[in-house]
Design a protein around this motif. Structure first.
Motif, PDB file in Angstrom:
ATOM      1  N   GLU A 149      52.737  62.809  20.782  1.00  0.00           N
ATOM      2  CA  GLU A 149      53.571  62.149  22.040  1.00  0.00           C
ATOM      3  C   GLU A 149      52.812  62.194  23.355  1.00  0.00           C
ATOM      4  O   GLU A 149      51.965  62.903  23.682  1.00  0.00           O
ATOM      5  CB  GLU A 149      54.714  62.716  22.056  1.00  0.00           C
ATOM      6  N   THR A 150      53.256  61.413  24.152  1.00  0.00           N
ATOM      7  CA  THR A 150      53.166  61.402  25.613  1.00  0.00           C
ATOM      8  C   THR A 150      54.397  61.817  26.350  1.00  0.00           C
ATOM      9  O   THR A 150      55.246  61.218  26.085  1.00  0.00           O
ATOM     10  CB  THR A 150      52.497  60.016  26.007  1.00  0.00           C
ATOM     11  N   ARG A 151      54.295  62.922  27.097  1.00  0.00           N
ATOM     12  CA  ARG A 151      55.314  63.409  27.806  1.00  0.00           C
ATOM     13  C   ARG A 151      55.034  63.201  29.321  1.00  0.00           C
ATOM     14  O   ARG A 151      54.238  63.189  29.917  1.00  0.00           O
ATOM     15  CB  ARG A 151      55.478  64.986  27.704  1.00  0.00           C
ATOM     16  N   ARG A 152      56.137  62.676  29.799  1.00  0.00           N
ATOM     17  CA  ARG A 152      56.120  62.070  31.304  1.00  0.00           C
ATOM     18  C   ARG A 152      56.556  63.382  32.220  1.00  0.00           C
ATOM     19  O   ARG A 152      57.426  64.174  31.765  1.00  0.00           O
ATOM     20  CB  ARG A 152      57.280  60.927  31.519  1.00  0.00           C
ATOM     21  N   ASN A 153      55.820  63.631  33.298  1.00  0.00           N
ATOM     22  CA  ASN A 153      56.110  64.684  33.990  1.00  0.00           C
ATOM     23  C   ASN A 153      56.411  64.248  35.581  1.00  0.00           C
ATOM     24  O   ASN A 153      56.110  63.137  35.994  1.00  0.00           O
ATOM     25  CB  ASN A 153      54.750  65.364  34.095  1.00  0.00           C
TER      26      ASN A 153
ATOM     27  N   LEU B  88      57.575  71.829  30.639  1.00  0.00           N
ATOM     28  CA  LEU B  88      56.961  70.424  29.683  1.00  0.00           C
ATOM     29  C   LEU B  88      56.150  70.797  28.691  1.00  0.00           C
ATOM     30  O   LEU B  88      56.035  70.251  27.688  1.00  0.00           O
ATOM     31  CB  LEU B  88      56.863  69.727  30.708  1.00  0.00           C
TER      32      LEU B  88
ATOM     33  N   GLN C  97      51.538  62.579  33.432  1.00  0.00           N
ATOM     34  CA  GLN C  97      51.851  62.687  32.029  1.00  0.00           C
ATOM     35  C   GLN C  97      50.920  63.600  31.314  1.00  0.00           C
ATOM     36  O   GLN C  97      49.796  63.776  31.840  1.00  0.00           O
ATOM     37  CB  GLN C  97      51.955  61.302  31.329  1.00  0.00           C
TER      38      GLN C  97
ATOM     39  N   ALA D  43      48.179  70.235  25.336  1.00  0.00           N
ATOM     40  CA  ALA D  43      48.708  69.307  26.290  1.00  0.00           C
ATOM     41  C   ALA D  43      47.423  68.996  27.145  1.00  0.00           C
ATOM     42  O   ALA D  43      46.701  69.633  27.613  1.00  0.00           O
ATOM     43  CB  ALA D  43      49.795  69.571  27.291  1.00  0.00           C
TER      44      ALA D  43
END
Length: 126
Positions: A47-51, A73, A32, A14
């Motif tokens: 993917e891109t994960r929003r945080n 996450l 993110q 990440a």
């Protein structure tokens, strides 16, 4: 040290990036994370994960520690790459077997550096 779970042999990292170009964000302020698969000969963006940033979060109505949300996450990743991270974040990630790297490099440089790295592909003690 326990390794994080993986999906079909994937080795995920990440990268906290606010602009998609560099490892720009502090773990506690990251909006993110780009999730990269490092298991093949070439890395690929999954993917891109929003945080929800942990630092500065309003804790009055939350039942969970905001840092736990950020840790959860990225809990399936082998490593997290950030511009900065505090000791509490490092300790929580390391307890899950997740390596932590601080850098101000570009995402491309981070991916190039970690592709094939023995740090990611090596075995950790259980």
């Amino acid at each position: 040290m326990k390794l994080p779970p993986n999906d079909a042999g994937q080795i995920k990292i990440a990268i906290a990036t606010g602009n998609g170009v560099g490892a720009t964000d502090h773990f506690g302020y990251a909006l993110q994370f780009q999730i990269w698969d490092m298991s093949g000969p070439q890395a690929r963006l999954l993917e891109t994960r929003r945080n929800t940033p942990a630092c500065g979060a309003d804790r009055s109505e939350q039942r969970r520690d905001p840092l736990d949300v950020s840790v959860d996450l990225v809990a399936d990743c082998r490593a997290v790459v950030v511009a900065k991270i505090g000791e509490c974040g490092i300790n929580r990630l390391n307890a899950l077997g997740i390596l932590v790297f601080e850098t101000d490099d570009t995402v491309d440089a981070v991916v190039r550096e970690l592709t094939g790295s023995t740090l990611l592909h090596g075995r950790h003690a259980a």
